[in-house]
Structures are given as structure tokens and as C-alpha cells.
Design a protein around this motif. Structure first.
Motif, short mmCIF file in Angstrom:
data_model
loop_
_atom_site.label_atom_id
_atom_site.label_comp_id
_atom_site.label_asym_id
_atom_site.label_seq_id
_atom_site.Cartn_x
_atom_site.Cartn_y
_atom_site.Cartn_z
N SER A 2 0.83 -1.20 0.00
CA SER A 2 0.00 0.00 0.00
C SER A 2 0.87 1.26 0.00
O SER A 2 2.05 1.21 0.32
N MET A 3 0.23 2.35 -0.35
CA MET A 3 0.93 3.64 -0.42
C MET A 3 1.48 4.03 0.96
O MET A 3 2.58 4.56 1.07
N GLY A 4 0.76 3.72 2.03
CA GLY A 4 1.20 4.01 3.39
C GLY A 4 2.48 3.26 3.74
O GLY A 4 3.38 3.81 4.39
N MET A 5 2.55 2.00 3.31
CA MET A 5 3.76 1.20 3.57
C MET A 5 4.95 1.76 2.82
O MET A 5 6.06 1.80 3.35
N ILE A 6 4.74 2.16 1.59
CA ILE A 6 5.82 2.72 0.78
C ILE A 6 6.35 3.99 1.43
O ILE A 6 7.58 4.18 1.56
N ILE A 7 5.46 4.85 1.88
CA ILE A 7 5.87 6.10 2.54
C ILE A 7 6.63 5.79 3.84
O ILE A 7 7.64 6.41 4.15
N LEU A 8 6.15 4.79 4.59
CA LEU A 8 6.81 4.39 5.82
C LEU A 8 8.21 3.87 5.55
O LEU A 8 9.17 4.23 6.24
N VAL A 9 8.38 3.04 4.53
CA VAL A 9 9.70 2.51 4.16
C VAL A 9 10.63 3.65 3.75
O VAL A 9 11.80 3.69 4.17
N ILE A 10 10.13 4.56 2.95
CA ILE A 10 10.94 5.71 2.51
C ILE A 10 11.35 6.55 3.72
O ILE A 10 12.52 6.97 3.83
N ALA A 11 10.42 6.79 4.63
CA ALA A 11 10.72 7.58 5.83
C ALA A 11 11.78 6.88 6.69
O ALA A 11 12.69 7.54 7.23
N ILE A 12 11.68 5.57 6.80
CA ILE A 12 12.66 4.81 7.58
C ILE A 12 14.04 4.88 6.93
O ILE A 12 15.06 5.07 7.60
N VAL A 13 14.08 4.76 5.61
CA VAL A 13 15.36 4.83 4.88
C VAL A 13 15.98 6.22 5.04
O VAL A 13 17.18 6.34 5.35
N ILE A 14 15.18 7.27 4.87
CA ILE A 14 15.69 8.64 5.00
C ILE A 14 16.15 8.89 6.45
O ILE A 14 17.22 9.43 6.68
N GLY A 15 15.33 8.47 7.40
CA GLY A 15 15.69 8.64 8.82
C GLY A 15 16.97 7.90 9.16
O GLY A 15 17.84 8.43 9.87
N SER A 16 17.11 6.69 8.66
CA SER A 16 18.32 5.90 8.91
C SER A 16 19.55 6.58 8.30
O SER A 16 20.61 6.64 8.92
N PHE A 17 19.39 7.11 7.09
CA PHE A 17 20.49 7.80 6.43
C PHE A 17 20.93 9.03 7.25
O PHE A 17 22.12 9.26 7.46
N ILE A 18 19.96 9.78 7.74
CA ILE A 18 20.27 10.97 8.53
C ILE A 18 20.99 10.58 9.81
O ILE A 18 22.02 11.18 10.17
N VAL A 19 20.50 9.58 10.51
CA VAL A 19 21.13 9.15 11.76
C VAL A 19 22.54 8.62 11.51
O VAL A 19 23.49 8.97 12.23
N LEU A 20 22.72 7.79 10.50
CA LEU A 20 24.04 7.25 10.19
C LEU A 20 25.03 8.36 9.79
O LEU A 20 26.18 8.35 10.22
N THR A 21 24.56 9.29 8.99
CA THR A 21 25.42 10.39 8.56
C THR A 21 25.80 11.28 9.74
O THR A 21 26.95 11.67 9.90
N TYR A 22 24.82 11.59 10.58
CA TYR A 22 25.06 12.39 11.78
C TYR A 22 26.11 11.71 12.66
O TYR A 22 27.08 12.35 13.09
#
Length: 192
Positions: A2-22
Motif C-alpha cells: 500500500s501507499m502508506g507502507m511505501i511512505i513508511l519505508v521511505i521515511a525509515i530509509v531517510i531517517g536511517s540515512f540521517i542518523v548514520l550520517t550524523y
């Protein structure tokens, strides 16, 4: 999916990237600070070796009085510059102490008894060893600054640095020779 799952996965990927980079940037900043502390350790060691050497040679020459005074004055100048956050002033003072260290062997040539003194020879070796360790520490410091600067300027990382400017954006000073010293070394010629 579903569209909600896709948005959730994208948010998790972006959040993970930010945390790892930080976290990576914080690790690089701490590496720079640690390398700077390693320089401080070698500078302190050099000063203590100078004091010991000067105490050993006191009975042989008057030179040590002015040398000790110069080293103490330059060390105080470097400490004051460090306390004021004047990294360029600190670097200049410490580089002058290195110049004194490089000339000490010439002075020993004038005193044959001193050249043969076991303690003196050992302390001379300590000065050379300390200067080598100091050069390595300065190189590691500059390398860590270079790595930090390259990382923080990367495209996506630069956006994270901009978002957390107070915690991630630092302008570290490279440890380098003065312009006058660089010009002197570039103009140096070997005379036989």
C-alpha cells in the motif's frame, strides 16, 4: 504494497540515512579532536625533554639559558593562544620551538665533552624522536580534518550539516608552516 507502507519505508530509509550520517560526522569530529590532543601530548613531551636536556648541559655552556627562556616564552605564547582560540598563533609558536630543536645539534658540535655525555646523547635522541612523533601527530591531525571536510561537503551530507549546524559544522585549522617559513624552504639551496 500500500501507499502508506511505501511512505513508511521511505521515511525509515531517510531517517536511517540521517542518523548514520550524523553519527559518522560526530565520529570524524571526535577523531579531529583526539588527533589534536595527541599533538598536545607530544608538545608537552618535547618541552619536558628540552628541560631535561638543558639541565644536563648547564655546566657546559651559556647557550642553554637563552634557549630555555626562548622555549618557555614560546610555550607560554602557545598556551595563551590555545586558551584564546588562536590556533594560528599557537601553530606559529610551536613551529618556532621546532626550529630551536633542529638547531640544538649544531650547538652540541661546539662542546666535545657534551657530545660524549651519555645523558646528553640520549636526550638528543629523545628530541629527534619526539619531533618525529610530533610530525606524525600533525599529519594525522591534518588528515582527520581533510576527511571531515570532504565528508561534510558531500551533497546529501551537506544538507544534514546545514540542518544541525551547531553540532556538525566546524572550521578546524590545519597545522601548517607560516608563509615566511614556506618561502624560506622554497628558496633553500644546497651549498657544498
Amino acid at each position: 504494497m500500500s501507499m502508506g507502507m511505501i511512505i513508511l519505508v521511505i521515511a525509515i530509509v531517510i531517517g536511517s540515512f540521517i542518523v548514520l550520517t550524523y553519527n559518522r560526522l560526530i565520529a570524524l569530529i571526535e577523531a579531529v579532536r583526539n588527533n589534536q590532543k595527541q599533538i598536545d601530548i607530544q608538545l608537552d613531551r618535547r618541552f619536558k625533554v628540552f628541560e631535561s636536556l638543558i639541565n644536563v648541559v648547564k655546566k657546559y655552556m651559556d647557550y642553554e639559558q637563552t634557549t630555555l627562556k626562548d622555549v618557555v616564552a614560546l610555550r607560554n605564547q602557545a598556551q595563551q593562544a590555545k586558551a584564546c582560540g588562536d590556533e594560528q598563533g599557537r601553530i606559529a609558536a610551536e613551529n618556532k620551538i621546532s626550529e630551536i630543536a633542529s638547531k640544538i645539534n649544531l650547538v652540541f658540535e661546539q662542546y666535545p665533552q657534551l657530545k660524549a655525555n651519555e645523558n646528553c646523547l640520549q636526550l638528543q635522541e629523545e628530541i629527534v624522536s619526539t619531533e618525529n612523533k610530533l610530525a606524525y601527530a600533525k599529519q594525522s591531525f591534518n588528515d582527520s580534518i581533510e576527511m571531515y571536510n570532504a565528508t561534510k561537503k558531500a551533497f546529501f551530507t551537506a544538507m544534514i550539516v546545514a540542518a544541525f549546524k551547531a553540532k556538525l559544522n566546524f572550521d578546524f585549522q590545519y597545522w601548517q608552516l607560516s608563509e615566511a617559513k614556506i618561502a624560506e624552504q622554497e628558496n633553500y639551496t644546497v651549498k657544498l
